[in-house]
Write a protein that holds these residues in place. Structure first.
Motif, PDB file in Angstrom:
ATOM      1  N   UNK A  33     -56.088  95.345  33.219  1.00 49.45           N
ATOM      2  CA  UNK A  33     -56.609  94.852  34.495  1.00 49.45           C
ATOM      3  C   UNK A  33     -56.620  93.333  34.594  1.00 49.45           C
ATOM      4  N   UNK A  34     -56.405  92.651  33.483  1.00 47.49           N
ATOM      5  CA  UNK A  34     -56.351  91.187  33.506  1.00 47.49           C
ATOM      6  C   UNK A  34     -55.578  90.695  32.286  1.00 47.49           C
ATOM      7  N   UNK A  39     -53.190  90.888  26.650  1.00 46.77           N
ATOM      8  CA  UNK A  39     -52.914  90.360  25.307  1.00 46.77           C
ATOM      9  C   UNK A  39     -53.321  91.385  24.252  1.00 46.77           C
ATOM     10  N   UNK A  40     -54.462  92.023  24.450  1.00 44.72           N
ATOM     11  CA  UNK A  40     -54.973  92.990  23.475  1.00 44.72           C
ATOM     12  C   UNK A  40     -54.113  94.249  23.415  1.00 44.72           C
ATOM     13  N   UNK A  41     -53.765  94.813  24.582  1.00 47.40           N
ATOM     14  CA  UNK A  41     -53.009  96.074  24.576  1.00 47.40           C
ATOM     15  C   UNK A  41     -51.567  95.866  24.135  1.00 47.40           C
ATOM     16  N   UNK A  45     -50.033  98.109  21.224  1.00 43.84           N
ATOM     17  CA  UNK A  45     -48.983  99.092  21.523  1.00 43.84           C
ATOM     18  C   UNK A  45     -47.573  98.608  21.228  1.00 43.84           C
ATOM     19  N   UNK A  46     -47.390  97.266  21.151  1.00 43.81           N
ATOM     20  CA  UNK A  46     -46.066  96.674  20.896  1.00 43.81           C
ATOM     21  C   UNK A  46     -44.985  97.289  21.789  1.00 43.81           C
ATOM     22  N   UNK A  69     -46.710  85.345  24.027  1.00 41.14           N
ATOM     23  CA  UNK A  69     -45.571  84.743  23.331  1.00 41.14           C
ATOM     24  C   UNK A  69     -45.976  84.139  21.986  1.00 41.14           C
ATOM     25  N   UNK A  70     -47.227  83.720  21.883  1.00 39.25           N
ATOM     26  CA  UNK A  70     -47.708  83.155  20.624  1.00 39.25           C
ATOM     27  C   UNK A  70     -48.111  84.232  19.618  1.00 39.25           C
ATOM     28  N   UNK A  71     -48.597  85.360  20.107  1.00 34.19           N
ATOM     29  CA  UNK A  71     -49.170  86.368  19.208  1.00 34.19           C
ATOM     30  C   UNK A  71     -48.282  87.590  18.998  1.00 34.19           C
ATOM     31  N   UNK A  72     -47.725  88.120  20.090  1.00 35.54           N
ATOM     32  CA  UNK A  72     -46.872  89.319  20.016  1.00 35.54           C
ATOM     33  C   UNK A  72     -45.697  89.128  20.967  1.00 35.54           C
TER      34      UNK A  72
END
Length: 345
Positions: A33-34, A39-41, A45-46, A69-72
């Protein structure tokens, strides 16, 4: 099967977009939803691709793209409203790593996106193929002029790009000194609500005078036109170093309008002075016929190499014609153009 995450602050839009994608065989593995949830999902889930809304509470789409882009690192397709603010925000997202953009028909919350389901499904599949490990090209806003260099008179460059193209096009133009006195035509596959903003961005960040093309526009040395979204741009006349373009809404080619082939073929037919074709990152075969036409007309041809393309489709198809003179990394394309138009010593 392509796996997607859908991000939008509207429950209705999340549902509509998810239903459209799933009807096209795309597996929607999560919704958010935001930007913070996104970022978390994405980390959990990649997925292969993310569809990202721009304006959202807590964390907006631009911030989310940067964090993803920084994390996944994951290919992101921005879904943006047909507004000036929407276009501005979308280019910020592209600068931070998003791959491509699709305009939401009918505004932020609308059922009309269902009527464009084929476009959405095709765009999501295209973006999912993008290589996010490719480094952004070196974009500089200050190009040292090179008055000591001698360039061919009345040279024209036609540049074509699609998925992942805006940042590369910007880097190429930023590397061309005004003293080369080029006439530049740019065909970037992009929704019609974004090409004017793209032209303004190029005008602000390069030495060239850049504007979105209008029917009947003329340009001379040091000027560039960006093909208007949803319109083919043909070179209709050329005389005394100035060229004129005609905009049409003739049938799409390769499923796109504007088409690179239309501009390149008309340039090859109409322009008698030095002509260079450049094809950059993107999905599909648009540009291959145009490159062949310009080569057969005696022009020079350049394609971006696979290692620096987000999607190595358009350049690959052009290279397969056997009509490409040079295959270059994104950061070397501008130098390749200058070599092509430099007078022999």
């Amino acid at each position: 099967m392509t796996r997607a995450v859908v991000v939008d602050d509207s429950h209705f839009m999340r549902t509509v977009i998810s239903d459209v994608l799933e009807s096209g065989g795309i597996d929607v593995v999560a919704r958010a939803t935001n930007g913070k949830e996104a970022v978390e999902v994405v980390a959990e889930t990649e997925p292969d691709v993310v569809t990202m809304d721009v304006e959202m509470p807590t964390m907006n789409g631009i911030e989310a793209v940067e964090e993803i882009m920084e994390t996944t690192p994951t290919p992101v397709l921005m879904l943006s409203a047909h507004t000036e603010d929407g276009a501005k925000a979308t280019f910020e997202a592209l600068e931070r790593g998003a791959i491509d953009v699709l305009a939401k028909p009918g505004g932020e919350v609308s059922t009309r996106i269902s009527a464009h389901k084929d476009d959405l499904i095709e765009k999501v599949r295209s973006v999912a193929r993008a290589d996010v490990s490719v480094s952004a090209p070196d974009i500089t806003t200050a190009v040292p002029d090179a008055p000591e260099e001698s360039y061919a008179e009345n040279a024209t460059v036609v540049i074509g790009a699609s998925t992942g193209g805006p940042r590369v096009v910007e880097s190429v133009l930023a590397g061309l000194p005004r003293s080369a006195e080029l006439r530049i035509l740019i065909v970037q596959h992009m929704p019609d609500s974004f090409t004017a903003r793209f032209a303004k961005r190029l005008d602000d960040r390069t030495d060239y005078d850049v504007r979105e093309a209008a029917d009947g526009d003329r340009i001379g040395s040091g000027q560039a036109l960006v093909a208007r979204g949803d319109h083919h741009m043909e070179v209709s006349n050329y005389a005394k170093g100035r060229l004129r373009v005609r905009l049409t809404q003739d049938e799409a080619r390769h499923g796109v309008r504007p088409a690179i082939d239309v501009t390149m073929e008309s340039a090859a037919t109409t322009i008698s002075d030095p002509l260079t074709a450049v094809v950059l990152t993107g999905m599909g075969a648009d540009g291959a016929v145009g490159v062949e036409a310009i080569k057969n007309a005696g022009g020079k041809t350049i394609a971006q190499d696979e290692a620096t393309c987000s999607v190595f489709g358009i350049p690959a198809r052009a290279i397969e014609t056997g009509c490409v003179d040079e295959v270059l990394p994104a950061d070397d394309v501008a130098s390749g153009i200058l070599s092509a138009v430099r007078k022999p010593t």
